[in-house]
Design an enzyme around this catalytic site. Structure first.
Site, PDB file in Angstrom:
ATOM      1  N   HIS A  82       0.844  -1.192   0.000  1.00 56.38           N
ATOM      2  CA  HIS A  82       0.000   0.000   0.000  1.00 56.38           C
ATOM      3  C   HIS A  82       0.876   1.238   0.000  1.00 56.38           C
ATOM      4  O   HIS A  82       1.944   1.259   0.607  1.00 56.38           O
ATOM      5  CB  HIS A  82      -0.897   0.021   1.241  1.00 56.38           C
ATOM      6  CG  HIS A  82      -1.747   1.250   1.348  1.00 56.38           C
ATOM      7  ND1 HIS A  82      -2.910   1.408   0.629  1.00 56.38           N
ATOM      8  CD2 HIS A  82      -1.591   2.393   2.066  1.00 56.38           C
ATOM      9  CE1 HIS A  82      -3.439   2.590   0.907  1.00 56.38           C
ATOM     10  NE2 HIS A  82      -2.653   3.207   1.771  1.00 56.38           N
ATOM     11  N   ASP A 160     -15.351   2.182   6.404  1.00 57.24           N
ATOM     12  CA  ASP A 160     -14.326   3.078   5.872  1.00 57.24           C
ATOM     13  C   ASP A 160     -14.824   3.819   4.636  1.00 57.24           C
ATOM     14  O   ASP A 160     -14.471   4.985   4.428  1.00 57.24           O
ATOM     15  CB  ASP A 160     -13.050   2.304   5.530  1.00 57.24           C
ATOM     16  CG  ASP A 160     -11.965   3.213   4.989  1.00 57.24           C
ATOM     17  OD1 ASP A 160     -11.519   4.102   5.739  1.00 57.24           O
ATOM     18  OD2 ASP A 160     -11.596   3.072   3.809  1.00 57.24           O
ATOM     19  N   ARG A 167     -14.908  12.341   5.246  1.00 59.92           N
ATOM     20  CA  ARG A 167     -13.656  13.055   5.534  1.00 59.92           C
ATOM     21  C   ARG A 167     -13.227  13.878   4.329  1.00 59.92           C
ATOM     22  O   ARG A 167     -12.765  15.014   4.464  1.00 59.92           O
ATOM     23  CB  ARG A 167     -12.548  12.061   5.894  1.00 59.92           C
ATOM     24  CG  ARG A 167     -12.665  11.473   7.289  1.00 59.92           C
ATOM     25  CD  ARG A 167     -11.774  10.259   7.449  1.00 59.92           C
ATOM     26  NE  ARG A 167     -10.378  10.588   7.168  1.00 59.92           N
ATOM     27  CZ  ARG A 167      -9.511   9.736   6.653  1.00 59.92           C
ATOM     28  NH1 ARG A 167      -9.880   8.500   6.334  1.00 59.92           N
ATOM     29  NH2 ARG A 167      -8.272  10.103   6.452  1.00 59.92           N
ATOM     30  N   SER A 182      -8.012   4.093   8.614  1.00 60.15           N
ATOM     31  CA  SER A 182      -8.586   3.855   7.294  1.00 60.15           C
ATOM     32  C   SER A 182      -7.762   2.845   6.511  1.00 60.15           C
ATOM     33  O   SER A 182      -8.283   1.875   5.951  1.00 60.15           O
ATOM     34  CB  SER A 182      -8.672   5.174   6.526  1.00 60.15           C
ATOM     35  OG  SER A 182      -9.108   4.975   5.202  1.00 60.15           O
ATOM     36  N   LYS A 186      -8.720  -1.600   6.041  1.00 61.53           N
ATOM     37  CA  LYS A 186      -8.856  -2.216   4.704  1.00 61.53           C
ATOM     38  C   LYS A 186      -7.814  -3.309   4.491  1.00 61.53           C
ATOM     39  O   LYS A 186      -8.103  -4.390   4.020  1.00 61.53           O
ATOM     40  CB  LYS A 186      -8.718  -1.164   3.604  1.00 61.53           C
ATOM     41  CG  LYS A 186      -9.872  -0.218   3.463  1.00 61.53           C
ATOM     42  CD  LYS A 186      -9.806   0.561   2.170  1.00 61.53           C
ATOM     43  CE  LYS A 186      -8.670   1.544   2.114  1.00 61.53           C
ATOM     44  NZ  LYS A 186      -8.933   2.783   2.878  1.00 61.53           N
TER      45      LYS A 186
END
Length: 435
Positions: A82, A160, A167, A182, A186
């Site tokens: 990520h 999320d 947000r 967040s 995930k």
């Protein structure tokens, strides 16, 4: 306790309890709390922050309200990578085929872009890749090809989805406790993965400085440890676009070019790809040192194995493999070249401005409803610190729609400038943190 009382606690700078957080997340999940109260709760957090423990409790509650993809039955750790985002960040398109070609299974849930450039999913869809995989599709892809990237399903991290959207529209994105929750809620929905996170800092990143990146890292490490998950973090700079291409199809083109062996054309991209790939390989093969891992990465690229895995993956997920191999998928109708107005060294003033320029051309979204132009983007002929002569091209601006040269030239003045003193070169990769 009611939601208003919980909001008031944070307004008064008091810590949330597990019961407080569970009550809010239950309400978000079951749609019993109206958006205006959720956004007020988020704003209170944005202003007064979350402790490490509160961020962990929030992550766990969000995670518990999600379904899972269980890959533990495959008998070994699965690689999941990520990035916290950046301009021209096509790392997943390159790194995953490299790692998969070396026999390591890789699985990734990605999102679409919002603002700046498109996300990984937008880039893959620009060449026809099917990204809405079922759980059965994911397992099949992994068993047969060692690799998949897919979007979130409706039941993966549903809380999320709601919180991220709220947000985004209320300006409460840049809170490290919320960011960490967040990301990891995930990532941890895929069971059996070792997660590698590339935390970006600089202009155009969530963390403006290296010191701020370390603050986010502190949250990520704490949450992962409390949840008993494996996490490796790399901190890398984002003060200029990563590589030379920014957009969607145009970034697929650069990824393909890199995997074809043209790695020295983009030294910053090479540094990051080779380093992170080596880190992943060494985590799997404990007997390997950095030099040996680096050679494995180089060998799989130069031999064509990584490129073949890239083609195999694109085809397996329904992509237009013929147009990819012939590079016909990139065919913008309009092109405008911005040229240097004097001799000197190119330096980037604002990476965020570069991202907004790309978005103006059609490569990114401002609103979720905006439609991305897969052909739009930027192609830089020069990187920061390179000498450029007057009249030479700096960047090609491409789009499916006519380009307003006057507006583009004006916006470009906020992106780059030409200076007479060569800017100091800063390493892309600043630190790797092993857990």
């Amino acid at each position: 306790m009611e939601i208003v009382d919980i909001i008031q606690k944070k307004v008064n700078k008091q810590a949330f309890t597990k019961q407080d957080i569970d009550l809010v997340i239950d309400g978000v999940f079951n749609k019993t709390i109206p958006d205006y109260l959720i956004t007020t709760w988020l704003m209170a957090i944005y202003i007064n922050g979350l402790s490490l423990e509160e961020s962990y409790l929030l992550t766990k509650s969000m995670w518990q309200h999600s379904s899972y993809i269980d890959l533990r039955g495959l008998g070994k750790d699965i690689v999941d990578k990520h990035s916290t985002g950046g301009i021209g960040d096509k790392v997943s398109l390159i790194l995953l085929p490299i790692v998969a070609s070396l026999g390591l299974p890789v699985a990734k849930i990605s999102g679409r872009g919002l603002g700046f450039t498109g996300g990984t999913i937008d880039k893959l869809e620009s060449v026809g890749v099917k990204t809405g995989l079922t759980k059965e599709d994911m397992l099949k892809q992994l068993k047969q090809h060692n690799i998949f990237i897919t979007t979130q399903t409706e039941d993966i991290a549903p809380v999320d989805k709601v919180l991220y959207h709220l947000r985004d529209v209320t300006g409460t994105v840049g809170n490290y406790g919320l960011i960490a929750s967040s990301v990891l809620s995930k990532k941890f929905a895929i069971l059996g993965t070792h997660v590698y996170i590339d935390v970006k800092y600089g202009s155009g990143a969530f963390c403006p400085t290296y010191e701020e990146a370390l603050k986010l890292v502190k949250y990520l490490k704490y949450i992962a440890k409390r949840m008993g998950r494996k996490l490796t973090i790399m901190i890398s700079g984002m003060n200029q676009p990563l590589g030379r291409n920014i957009g969607n199809a145009i970034e697929v083109l650069e990824a393909q070019d890199f995997l074809s062996g043209n790695v020295d054309y983009t030294p910053d991209l090479k540094e990051l790809i080779y380093k992170l790939s080596s880190v992943i390989i060494m985590n799997y093969h404990k007997n390997l040192d950095a030099k040996s891992a680096y050679k494995l990465v180089d060998d799989t690229i130069m031999s064509g194995k990584a490129l073949n895995k890239f083609y195999e993956w694109i085809q397996a997920q329904g992509g237009d493999i013929r147009s990819v191999k012939t590079k016909k998928f990139f065919h913008p109708k309009h092109r405008y070249v911005i040229k240097a107005k004097k001799n000197g060294y190119l330096t980037f003033v604002s990476n965020a401005a570069v991202g907004m320029l790309s978005t103006r051309l059609g490569a990114g979204r401002i609103l979720k409803t905006d439609k991305i132009d897969p052909q739009a983007g930027l192609w830089f002929h020069h990187k920061s610190g390179e000498w450029i002569k007057k009249g030479e091209p700096i960047v090609d601006c491409v789009s499916s729609k006519p380009i307003n040269a006057k507006e583009i030239e004006k916006e470009f003045t906020f992106c780059c400038k030409i200076v007479q003193i060569k800017p100091k070169k800063i390493p892309v990769v600043r630190k790797v943190i092993y857990e």
